[in-house]
Design an enzyme around this catalytic site. Sequence first.
Site, PDB file in Angstrom:
ATOM      1  N   GLU A   1     -33.319 -21.630  36.474  1.00 58.24           N
ATOM      2  CA  GLU A   1     -33.590 -21.129  35.131  1.00 58.24           C
ATOM      3  C   GLU A   1     -32.291 -21.082  34.335  1.00 58.24           C
ATOM      4  OE1 GLU A   1     -37.511 -18.287  35.267  1.00 58.24           O
ATOM      5  OE2 GLU A   1     -35.577 -17.298  35.519  1.00 58.24           O
ATOM      6  N   CYS A   2     -32.289 -21.681  33.167  1.00 58.95           N
ATOM      7  CA  CYS A   2     -31.166 -21.635  32.235  1.00 58.95           C
ATOM      8  C   CYS A   2     -29.866 -22.071  32.916  1.00 58.95           C
ATOM      9  CB  CYS A   2     -31.047 -20.246  31.602  1.00 58.95           C
ATOM     10  SG  CYS A   2     -30.121 -20.227  30.056  1.00 58.95           S
ATOM     11  N   GLY A   3     -28.973 -21.140  33.244  1.00 59.44           N
ATOM     12  CA  GLY A   3     -27.740 -21.526  33.908  1.00 59.44           C
ATOM     13  C   GLY A   3     -27.981 -22.235  35.221  1.00 59.44           C
TER      14      GLY A   3
END
Length: 440
Positions: free
Chosen positions: A329-331
């Site tokens: 997720e994201c990073g």
Amino acid sequence: MSIAPGILIAAPRSGSGKTTIVLGLQRALARRGLHVRGMKCGPDYIDPAFHTAATGAPSFNLDSFAMSAPLLDALASEAAGDAELVIAEGSMGLFDGIRQETGRTGASADIAALFGWPVILVLDVSGHAQSAAAVALGCARFDPRIEVAGVVLNKVASERHRRQVEDGMARIGLPVLGALMRNGDLTLPERHLGLVQAGETIELDRHLERLADAAEAALDVDRLITLARPTRIRSAGGARPLPPPGQRIALASDQAFSFVYPHVLLGWRAAGAEIVTFSPLADELPPPDCDVCWLPGGYPELHAGRIAGAERFLHGLRRFAEVRPVHGECGGYMVLGRSLEDGEGQKHPMADLLPVETSYAKRRMHLGYRVAHIIEDGVTGAAGQRLVGHEFHYACVTQSDMSREAAFATITDAEGNDLGTAGHRRGQVTGSFFHAIAQG
């Protein structure tokens, strides 16, 4: 089970000092011996960790758009049923949210109305005096579902300034529950996406003690306690938290990977899953006895060189992905890509498990709720599964395979506007920029 009373501390706008007041009050009451629980309105990963540090107890997010009423009730019940007092913190301005039906806007006011919590309004009074009462009066009358029970004044310039502001509040009948003078020493440091994370703040406990001392000196703490009202729980059962992606979950956890909603981990554990943490920054590999690996968001762009040099981690992650699912997720999604360009423009090789390259040097803010439908079966659900989440990042995709065949999900914003596809998938590896909050 007894249900603890609660209050919601909110403000007309961001930057008014809510977090300073909340943390000081939480720590002050905790050191008096009260069992206090924090809650955070909206999709915020950072403040709940500070609440936990201040109170010694878990803090959860409450989101009226992303979460169903049964899930909201379940989380509030878990907190209020195990405490003597709930101190919830608003996000942005009290009424700031999206354009949706009343009660489903994501605004802090929705949460106050749902649980019957009185609102304590934090007012940054720098730059005005009696006019602050007009702002408070507008907040008190704007939404008949909620009660503004009093105000706390912040950034007061002098005793004369305080008396002027109090004069205005007396004219509208709102009690002033305390006033904090301008004091930069009480402000939590900021950087990058906002506040530093609780785990990064040097001497955090001492800072919380200073905030508690300030709260005891400046606020009518006893009166604040009496203003709390019983937490109103309406639904029993039917909550739909995110199901665990596996039975034994390898969870990346360090200063580069720390953005996990507490309620998600609670739901996974409640479903019987075991969470095993490991640190990519310490060059640890995902434990091979786990059946899924989860890379959450965080600040990998600040540690891109260390991640690129963590050969044991990257090799172990690739080996893990050959036979078991991996999701980012994201990073975490950025680390699963081919490369990550840091803020100085240096490009670092990443895991090369997804066909995407990202850059923090080419910054553009991406912010808002996302409603996703998964394209293929995977650890986040079956094809067509609806997920509601949130996106907040400055990184951009510089190169990627944009085909639907390689995409993770189709997405819209909160108002249903089509945003195309999001993220990527390759075999059992998936990832995207949005953080899932709940199933739709």
